[in-house]
Design an enzyme around this catalytic site. Structure first.
Site, mmCIF file in Angstrom:
data_model
loop_
_atom_site.group_PDB
_atom_site.id
_atom_site.type_symbol
_atom_site.label_atom_id
_atom_site.label_comp_id
_atom_site.label_asym_id
_atom_site.label_seq_id
_atom_site.Cartn_x
_atom_site.Cartn_y
_atom_site.Cartn_z
ATOM 1 N N ARG A 190 29.929 39.411 28.963
ATOM 2 C CA ARG A 190 30.625 40.684 29.160
ATOM 3 C C ARG A 190 31.070 40.883 30.606
ATOM 4 O O ARG A 190 32.086 41.522 30.854
ATOM 5 C CB ARG A 190 29.729 41.842 28.734
ATOM 6 C CG ARG A 190 29.625 41.921 27.232
ATOM 7 C CD ARG A 190 28.674 42.983 26.803
ATOM 8 N NE ARG A 190 28.766 43.216 25.368
ATOM 9 C CZ ARG A 190 27.931 43.973 24.691
ATOM 10 N NH1 ARG A 190 26.936 44.566 25.316
ATOM 11 N NH2 ARG A 190 28.079 44.135 23.399
ATOM 12 N N LYS A 217 23.061 43.846 5.809
ATOM 13 C CA LYS A 217 23.174 45.043 4.974
ATOM 14 C C LYS A 217 24.592 45.363 4.521
ATOM 15 O O LYS A 217 25.513 45.387 5.332
ATOM 16 C CB LYS A 217 22.674 46.251 5.763
ATOM 17 C CG LYS A 217 21.188 46.255 6.020
ATOM 18 C CD LYS A 217 20.900 47.507 6.788
ATOM 19 C CE LYS A 217 19.447 47.782 7.022
ATOM 20 N NZ LYS A 217 19.366 48.920 7.951
ATOM 21 N N GLY A 224 27.654 41.014 17.012
ATOM 22 C CA GLY A 224 26.789 40.287 17.934
ATOM 23 C C GLY A 224 26.282 38.974 17.368
ATOM 24 O O GLY A 224 26.339 37.933 18.030
ATOM 25 N N GLY A 238 29.539 47.620 17.080
ATOM 26 C CA GLY A 238 29.862 48.837 16.336
ATOM 27 C C GLY A 238 31.313 49.256 16.517
ATOM 28 O O GLY A 238 31.970 49.690 15.561
#
Ligand code: ADP
Ligand code: MG
Length: 419
Positions: free
Chosen positions: A36, A214, A371, A394
């Site tokens: 990053r 999920k 990620g 997200g």
């Protein structure tokens, strides 16, 4: 791109506040993954090269939440763990030799008299990194007073922190109410360009691969992809078991979300009526016990018994998925195909990573987000064969779900009058 970027403005001699995403893993005072930091350098270099006085601001972890937790547990809170000092050290190593960037300094806070002084002392091409924004409660609360104090430091606001753009915080949204010129950095521009293609008119065939733990995490993205009539939707990872269970298959002790069974049926029905080809695994790698891992074997899905735990897609599925990617022109991948952290359950994920890379080499535009998926691409050393590796987790998912990201919405539009 509808948002103004740093390319559209003059920054010479101006104090430019750049919200970067330096939220990197730090262990024992050392940055363990500097991706990053590297990703923000083109913007910083460009601004410094054009005579800006650059102020960098970022968050690191969630210090106030950790502090509260420590207090509740009667433990000592280790504030040093949330300092950006190690990030500054790594940043200095990375920019060494970049002549556009002149002096670099680190501020002990992100607001206050000392910080204002440090900003005043900046020369053209100098860079000042502020201390962790989230040490102040005003940051996450998007407190206007705190935002105003940040705004007072600068003439121009730049957001290059795509990974935090889905949060309306003081440094991503609040500050824009107090600064006239608010533009996107180069990394932000790149993210919006690539991800925007998926939402706009993606070149077809358009194939999406989804995996991970999920279904519930990914429902908005799945809905959005179906709405955009993705040509093929490949579902692997633990997520697939919710679909299998919904269809009456035995899935043993594999991960499943029992409250999502109806939703899974609904997704299948919607895909069907939208003409989206939905592919689920045909075989998988199972074990009889996770701890210790034993009796690992690959079996067809319908051979699964009550004791099995499915941990990866099988070789047949990997081949079917790879084949489904052939000839694709747009590819989106989020979520590993199995418990890839544990060998040999990385095989399915690696096989899919290779297939995505190959399709990219053959002309597809590929976007990988999340990620764990990005970690898998790096593990397979395939970064150079992917069109765009998204830095957001997200934020990427929310963007692909069609949501407006507050940190993006707050920036000036291209056609907005220049102030
Ligand atoms: P991303 O970070 O790329 O968005 P997720 O966080 O949604 O991906 O999911 C990644 C996690 O899902 C990994 O920790 C991986 O071990 C887990 N996972 C995937 N498939 C399985 C499986 N079959 N059983 C258990 N865990 C799985
Ligand atoms: Mg994850």
């Amino acid at each position: 791109m509808q948002k103004r970027t740093i390319k559209d403005i003059d920054v010479n001699g101006k104090r430019v506040f750049v919200r970067v995403d330096f939220n990197v893993p730090v262990k024992d005072g050392v940055v363990t993954d500097d991706t990053r930091i590297r990703a923000a350098i083109p913007t910083i270099r460009d601004l410094a090269g054009r005579g800006a006085k650059v102020i960098l601001a970022s968050h690191l972890g969630r210090p106030l939440k950790e502090k509260k937790k420590a207090e509740e547990a009667g433990k000592e809170f280790d504030a040093a763990k949330f300092s950006l000092a190690p990030v500054f050290a790594r940043f200095n190593e990375l920019v060494e030799g970049i002549e556009e960037i002149r002096e670099t300094r680190f501020a002990v806070n992100c607001v206050g008299a000392e910080v204002s002084e440090a900003v005043n002392a900046l020369g053209e091409g100098d860079v000042l990194l502020l201390e962790n924004l989230r040490l102040h409660p005003g940051e996450e609360k998007n407190d206007p007073e705190f935002a105003k104090r940040l705004a007072a430091l600068c003439d121009i606001y730049v957001n290059d922190a795509f990974g935090t753009a889905h949060r309306a915080h003081a440094s991503t949204e609040g500050i824009t109410h107090f600064v006239d010129t608010c533009v996107a950095g180069l990394l932000m521009e790149k993210e919006l360009d690539y991800l925007g293609r998926v939402l706009g008119s993606p070149e077809r065939p358009f194939v999406a691969i989804l995996g991970g733990a999920k279904v519930s995490d990914k429902i908005p993205v799945i809905d959005s992809l179906i709405e955009r009539k993705v040509d093929k939707l490949l579902i692997g990872g633990a997520m697939a078991y919710t679909f299998f269970k919904a269809n009456g298959y035995t899935i043993g002790k594999s991960l499943v979300e029992n409250d999502m069974l109806d939703r899974a049926k609904e997704i299948e029905a919607r895909a069907n009526s939208a003409g989206v080809e939905l592919l689920l695994p045909t075989d998988h790698q199972v074990v009889d016990s996770v701890d210790p891992l034993n009796s690992q074997k690959t079996i067809p899905i319908d051979f699964t018994n009550a004791g099995h735990v499915g941990l990866d897609i099988g070789i047949e599925t990997a081949a079917i998925f790879a084949n489904a990617l052939k000839g694709a022109k747009t590819l989106v991948w989020n979520g590993p195909m199995g418990m890839f952290e544990e060998k040999p359950f990385d095989q399915g994920t690696i096989a899919v990573a290779k297939a995505v890379a190959e399709a990219t080499d053959n002309g597809a535009v590929s976007i990988v987000g999340g990620g764990d998926s990005v970690a898998a691409i790096k593990q397979a050393r395939l970064e150079d064969h992917i069109s765009h590796i998204s830095t957001g987790g997200g934020a990427t998912l929310e963007f692909l779900a069609g949501d407006v990201l507050p940190g993006v919405a707050a920036l000036n539009d291209k056609n907005e009058a220049v102030v």
